[in-house]
Design a protein around this motif. Structure first.
Motif, PDB file in Angstrom:
ATOM      1  N   VAL A  74      22.584  20.088  54.246  1.00 53.23           N
ATOM      2  CA  VAL A  74      23.563  20.138  55.327  1.00 53.23           C
ATOM      3  C   VAL A  74      22.892  19.882  56.667  1.00 53.23           C
ATOM      4  N   LYS A  75      21.700  20.472  56.878  1.00 57.36           N
ATOM      5  CA  LYS A  75      20.962  20.244  58.133  1.00 57.36           C
ATOM      6  C   LYS A  75      20.579  18.776  58.279  1.00 57.36           C
TER       7      LYS A  75
ATOM      8  N   VAL B  65      22.093  16.019  57.076  1.00 58.43           N
ATOM      9  CA  VAL B  65      23.203  15.135  57.443  1.00 58.43           C
ATOM     10  C   VAL B  65      23.658  15.382  58.875  1.00 58.43           C
ATOM     11  N   ASP B  66      23.393  16.574  59.393  1.00 56.89           N
ATOM     12  CA  ASP B  66      23.722  16.864  60.786  1.00 56.89           C
ATOM     13  C   ASP B  66      22.653  16.349  61.751  1.00 56.89           C
ATOM     14  N   SER B  67      21.528  15.868  61.217  1.00 59.51           N
ATOM     15  CA  SER B  67      20.406  15.467  62.065  1.00 59.51           C
ATOM     16  C   SER B  67      20.159  13.970  62.112  1.00 59.51           C
TER      17      SER B  67
ATOM     18  N   HIS C 119      27.384   9.640  58.757  1.00 58.56           N
ATOM     19  CA  HIS C 119      27.798  10.645  57.770  1.00 58.56           C
ATOM     20  C   HIS C 119      29.272  10.418  57.479  1.00 58.56           C
TER      21      HIS C 119
END
Length: 429
Positions: A356-357, A359-361, A367
């Motif tokens: 999750v981290k 794809v947020d980065s 995404h």
């Protein structure tokens, strides 16, 4: 010189496309019309009786869509194609002439999560059943079948893990069962694999993906090889028995190799209404003109990115069949000599939260719940596209909690790698 004798790069530009007879326009126009004027009453009657091919109403046929259908059929080496509103619509359209209440389809366990949901949940409302089998075990495919089996279904390169189906082996089983093999060729495209050359009978596509290639239009297609003998048994009455809506016409007897295609238009689109819009077909025609060029770059980049990921200590495994470490490497080289596609997964050490981290980065990656774009795309399947599945189904589909799916685009490969590197650094702290 016929279209059948032309090379792939020529077909992807010229198949289905002719100068507009009214204006001379070289690019296929967008025929944004709902209906078409008949020459006279006899002409109208002949069209409605399927005695003449032409245009009636754009739910059924449209010149822009017809051009796209012809091109897809030519690229796949098929007899005909029917375009639909989405890839999911294409799957229902492919099954519709074959199935009936109480009938079943044997499906691979390695399928896109939305397809698994469609086959496990939605088709039950029609009284249809899907039986899921590991297609590496061809004996299990045969064992799952019975007198009510009407099709075998798989993906050529499966979403999300890039698993490569042994189409010739599966085709042999479907032939023994006397039912058609349907192959979703979305991830491979006909540039990498033409399933008909390996024994498949029907091909489906989400044209949303690589065929259009730029994330602008949702569409689908069903392509018929024209080689399956629908009259060899009594299993397919929709194609062999008299059709009441057309005064007892028998599709296979009347249309031969084009029976499935004509049924898809005259019955499927007429009654299900899963119609492709002309604007969508136009964008698809533009996209396919560069299909081979894009796919070559997609594959080249995917090979580089997968090799880099496999060598990174933050990564547990990579599923790309283009890597020598893949159990499907030899199969991919045999069936897909131009490459193993550009879709694969990798497992990140750190599990669900690290994914999750990550794809947020990302910055270059998008995404999104899509694949086959010119842009590189990323998604955490377990929390999105495969969220409806049980943990066991997610694992079987190659979408475990620690797995990320990549669709590698046509950017500079070094930039793709750099973006993954910085995002992984933030996700694995």
């Amino acid at each position: 010189m016929t279209e059948r004798s032309l090379g792939f790069d020529t077909l992807q530009i010229h198949a289905g496309a002719r100068p507009d007879p009214a204006t001379g326009a070289r690019q296929t126009p967008i025929y944004q019309t709902t209906a078409y004027v008949f020459r006279d009453a006899d002409h109208a009657a002949a069209l409605f009786n399927l005695q003449e091919v032409g245009y009636i109403y754009s739910r059924l046929t449209n010149p822009t869509v017809a051009a796209f259908q012809e091109r897809i059929a030519a690229l796949e080496g098929g007899a005909g194609a029917v375009c639909t509103s989405s890839g999911h619509a294409a799957q229902i359209m492919a099954l519709f002439p074959l199935m009936a209440p109480g009938r079943n389809v044997i499906a691979s366990t390695r399928l896109y999560g939305g397809t698994v949901t469609q086959l496990t949940q939605t088709i039950r409302r029609f009284g249809w059943e899907a039986r899921f089998v590991d297609f590496d075990d061809t004996d299990a495919i045969e064992a799952a079948a019975d007198e009510n089996t009407r099709a075998v279904f798989c993906e050529s390169i499966a979403n999300p893990g890039g698993y490569v189906t042994d189409i010739p082996a599966v085709a042999e089983v479907s032939k023994r069962l006397g039912v058609p093999l349907i192959v979703d060729n979305t991830s491979a495209t006909p540039w990498l694999c033409r399933p008909f050359d390996h024994g498949a009978d029907l091909v489906v596509h989400s044209t949303t993906k690589y065929l259009t290639g730029n994330g602008t239009a949702t569409g689908g297609a069903v392509v018929d090889s024209g080689r399956f003998d629908w009259s060899a048994s009594d299993k397919f009455p929709s194609l062999t028995e008299p059709e009441p809506a057309y005064h007892g016409l028998k599709f296979h007897e009347t249309f031969g190799a084009m029976a499935f295609t004509f049924h898809g238009i005259a019955i499927g689109l007429r009654d299900l209404g899963m119609t492709m819009a002309p604007q969508t077909a136009f964008l698809g025609l533009l996209g396919t003109e560069t299909l081979s060029l894009r796919m070559a770059r997609h594959v080249e980049n995917a090979q580089k990115v997968a090799a880099w990921l496999e060598a990174d200590p933050r990564v547990e495994f990579v599923t790309y069949a283009g890597l020598p470490s893949s159990p499907y490497h030899d199969r991919a080289r045999r069936l897909y000599p131009k490459g193993a596609g550009a879709l694969f997964t990798f497992a990140l050490k750190g599990g669900y939260e690290s994914c999750v981290k990550l794809v947020d980065s990302v910055a270059l990656f998008s995404h999104v719940a899509n694949l086959g774009d010119t842009r590189s795309l990323i998604i955490h399947s377990a929390s999105t596209t495969h969220r409806q599945l049980s943990p066991e189904q997610q694992e079987a589909a190659g979408a475990g909690a620690n797995v990320l799916r990549l669709s590698i685009g046509i950017e500079d490969a070094d930039d793709i790698i750099a973006d993954l590197d910085q995002a992984m650094a933030k996700a694995t702290v």
